[in-house]
Motif scaffolding. Structure first.
Motif, short mmCIF file in Angstrom:
data_model
loop_
_atom_site.label_atom_id
_atom_site.label_comp_id
_atom_site.label_asym_id
_atom_site.label_seq_id
_atom_site.Cartn_x
_atom_site.Cartn_y
_atom_site.Cartn_z
N ALA A 1 0.84 -1.21 0.00
CA ALA A 1 0.00 0.00 0.00
C ALA A 1 0.86 1.25 0.00
O ALA A 1 0.58 2.23 -0.70
CB ALA A 1 -0.93 0.00 1.22
N PHE A 2 1.95 1.21 0.79
CA PHE A 2 2.88 2.36 0.82
C PHE A 2 3.42 2.64 -0.58
O PHE A 2 3.44 3.79 -1.04
CB PHE A 2 4.04 2.05 1.80
CG PHE A 2 5.24 2.94 1.62
CD1 PHE A 2 5.25 4.23 2.13
CD2 PHE A 2 6.36 2.49 0.94
CE1 PHE A 2 6.35 5.06 1.96
CE2 PHE A 2 7.47 3.31 0.76
CZ PHE A 2 7.45 4.60 1.27
N VAL A 3 3.85 1.59 -1.26
CA VAL A 3 4.45 1.78 -2.60
C VAL A 3 3.39 2.25 -3.60
O VAL A 3 3.64 3.13 -4.43
CB VAL A 3 5.14 0.49 -3.08
CG1 VAL A 3 5.90 0.76 -4.38
CG2 VAL A 3 6.08 -0.05 -2.03
N LEU A 4 2.21 1.66 -3.50
CA LEU A 4 1.11 2.05 -4.39
C LEU A 4 0.79 3.54 -4.22
O LEU A 4 0.60 4.27 -5.20
CB LEU A 4 -0.12 1.20 -4.06
CG LEU A 4 -1.25 1.13 -5.06
CD1 LEU A 4 -0.75 0.63 -6.41
CD2 LEU A 4 -2.36 0.22 -4.53
N ALA A 5 0.75 3.99 -2.96
CA ALA A 5 0.45 5.40 -2.68
C ALA A 5 1.54 6.31 -3.24
O ALA A 5 1.24 7.32 -3.90
CB ALA A 5 0.32 5.60 -1.17
N GLU A 6 2.80 5.95 -2.99
CA GLU A 6 3.90 6.79 -3.48
C GLU A 6 3.96 6.78 -5.01
O GLU A 6 4.34 7.77 -5.63
CB GLU A 6 5.23 6.34 -2.87
CG GLU A 6 5.36 6.61 -1.37
CD GLU A 6 5.42 8.11 -1.03
OE1 GLU A 6 5.74 8.92 -1.92
OE2 GLU A 6 5.13 8.46 0.14
N ALA A 7 3.59 5.63 -5.61
CA ALA A 7 3.58 5.56 -7.08
C ALA A 7 2.48 6.45 -7.65
O ALA A 7 2.69 7.13 -8.67
CB ALA A 7 3.38 4.11 -7.52
N ALA A 8 1.34 6.48 -6.98
CA ALA A 8 0.19 7.21 -7.54
C ALA A 8 0.24 8.70 -7.21
O ALA A 8 -0.10 9.55 -8.05
CB ALA A 8 -1.11 6.61 -7.00
N MET A 9 0.66 9.04 -5.97
CA MET A 9 0.51 10.42 -5.53
C MET A 9 1.76 10.98 -4.85
O MET A 9 1.73 12.08 -4.33
CB MET A 9 -0.68 10.52 -4.56
CG MET A 9 -1.99 10.14 -5.24
SD MET A 9 -3.36 9.86 -4.09
CE MET A 9 -3.55 11.48 -3.41
N GLY A 10 2.85 10.21 -4.81
CA GLY A 10 4.05 10.66 -4.11
C GLY A 10 5.25 10.74 -5.03
O GLY A 10 5.15 11.12 -6.21
N VAL A 11 6.41 10.31 -4.51
CA VAL A 11 7.67 10.48 -5.24
C VAL A 11 7.79 9.57 -6.47
O VAL A 11 8.68 9.76 -7.29
CB VAL A 11 8.88 10.24 -4.31
CG1 VAL A 11 8.92 11.28 -3.20
CG2 VAL A 11 8.86 8.82 -3.73
N GLY A 12 6.90 8.57 -6.56
CA GLY A 12 6.98 7.65 -7.69
C GLY A 12 6.15 8.06 -8.89
O GLY A 12 6.13 7.35 -9.91
#
Ligand SMILES: [Zn+2]
Length: 295
Positions: free
Chosen positions: A103-114
């Motif tokens: 979930a952390f990675v999904l969030a960062e991919a969608a709306m964060g540094v990713g």
């Protein structure tokens, strides 16, 4: 509205999101780790307080993508349970469950540094080592939900000529020398003890290194050497181009910068901008990941 939750061993963080990913309501309660009825009640109360049409949960523990069963040592009342199915039956709502690191990675991919990266390999450097791989906005779950977990499998072996030269610590998974044993906050502390024979917590070590303490600096440098090569290898293997970092060590900016330099020095294709960077979404990453997963 959609109800989203980040379930950890200490707290259940529940929030209601509107369709534009804005948090309209939020409540944090202690996790009733050993009481399924109380666990369900925490969600039933939230559903009653905020009318919603679905529930999405990011939880500590592996989530088997086939059976839906959760493996969670820290939360016995959901361990071995098909959590989405059982909670859905209790709440009469559709429920989706994902692993919290994913979930952390999904969030960062969608709306964060990713954002803008096709493949995002996120890492958690906390009590242990965790991670997740997101490809084109989708979690790569892998068999048994193990996708993106990079902390286990022996990477450190005793030297045949100097047996105590390398720190081959026992791992919670039953193996020895796993990256998890030296790559987390606890691992940093183990390395410090191994190198210098003294105990210090991870915050003291990372702050000491930034302040110029030679022993702390040596520990952080060795830590980055030991895990930096593995991260570079993973980036080559899965063709990911950004590594958001979560967990307690993500706040150690000096350590993360040193790790980034070590990883980039190991990349076969030079990259001019930081690759290993702290996540941007802070303590909302799990909730936002649950929201994105439930879309
Ligand atoms: Zn292990």
């Amino acid at each position: 509205m959609r109800l989203c939750a980040d379930v950890g061993g200490s707290f259940i963080d529940i929030a209601a999101f509107d369709g534009d990913a804005r948090i309209l309501w939020r409540r944090k309660t202690a996790t009733p780790v050993g009481d399924w009825a109380a666990f369900v009640a925490a969600f039933a109360d939230a559903v009653q307080a905020v009318p919603c049409d679905s529930v999405s949960i990011a939880t500590a523990g592996l989530v088997d993508p086939t059976s839906g069963k959760v493996t969670s040592a820290n939360i016995p009342c959901i361990d071995g349970r098909a959590l989405a199915r059982d909670l859905s039956a209790a709440l009469a709502q559709p429920v989706r469950v994902v692993n919290d690191a994913d979930a952390f990675v999904l969030a960062e991919a969608a709306m964060g540094v990713g954002q803008g990266h096709e493949r995002v390999f996120g890492i958690i450097l906390g009590t242990g080592v965790g991670g997740g791989l997101v490809e084109r906005g989708r979690i790569v779950s892998g068999a048994g939900g193990i996708g993106g977990e990079w902390g286990h499998g022996q990477v450190i072996h005793a030297s045949p000529v100097a047996a105590n030269a390398m720190p081959v610590f026992p791992c919670g998974c039953g193996r020895h020398g796993c990256l998890d044993t030296i790559g987390s906050a606890r691992g940093l502390e183990r390395l410090h003890r191994f190198l210098h024979g003294v105990d210090a917590d991870s915050i003291a070590i990372t702050r000491g290194a930034e302040a110029g303490n030679a022993k702390a600096y040596a520990t952080v440098a060795w830590f980055c050497d030991l895990i930096g090569g593995s991260i570079a290898m993973l980036l080559h293997a899965v063709s990911a181009t950004i590594v958001p970092v979560g967990g307690g060590l993500a706040n150690a900016t000096g350590l993360i910068a040193a790790l980034d330099a070590r990883v980039r020095a190991n990349l076969l294709t030079p990259v001019a901008t930081p690759v290993v960077v702290p996540g941007r979404l802070g303590d909302e990453a799990g909730l936002i990941g649950a929201f994105v997963a439930g879309k």
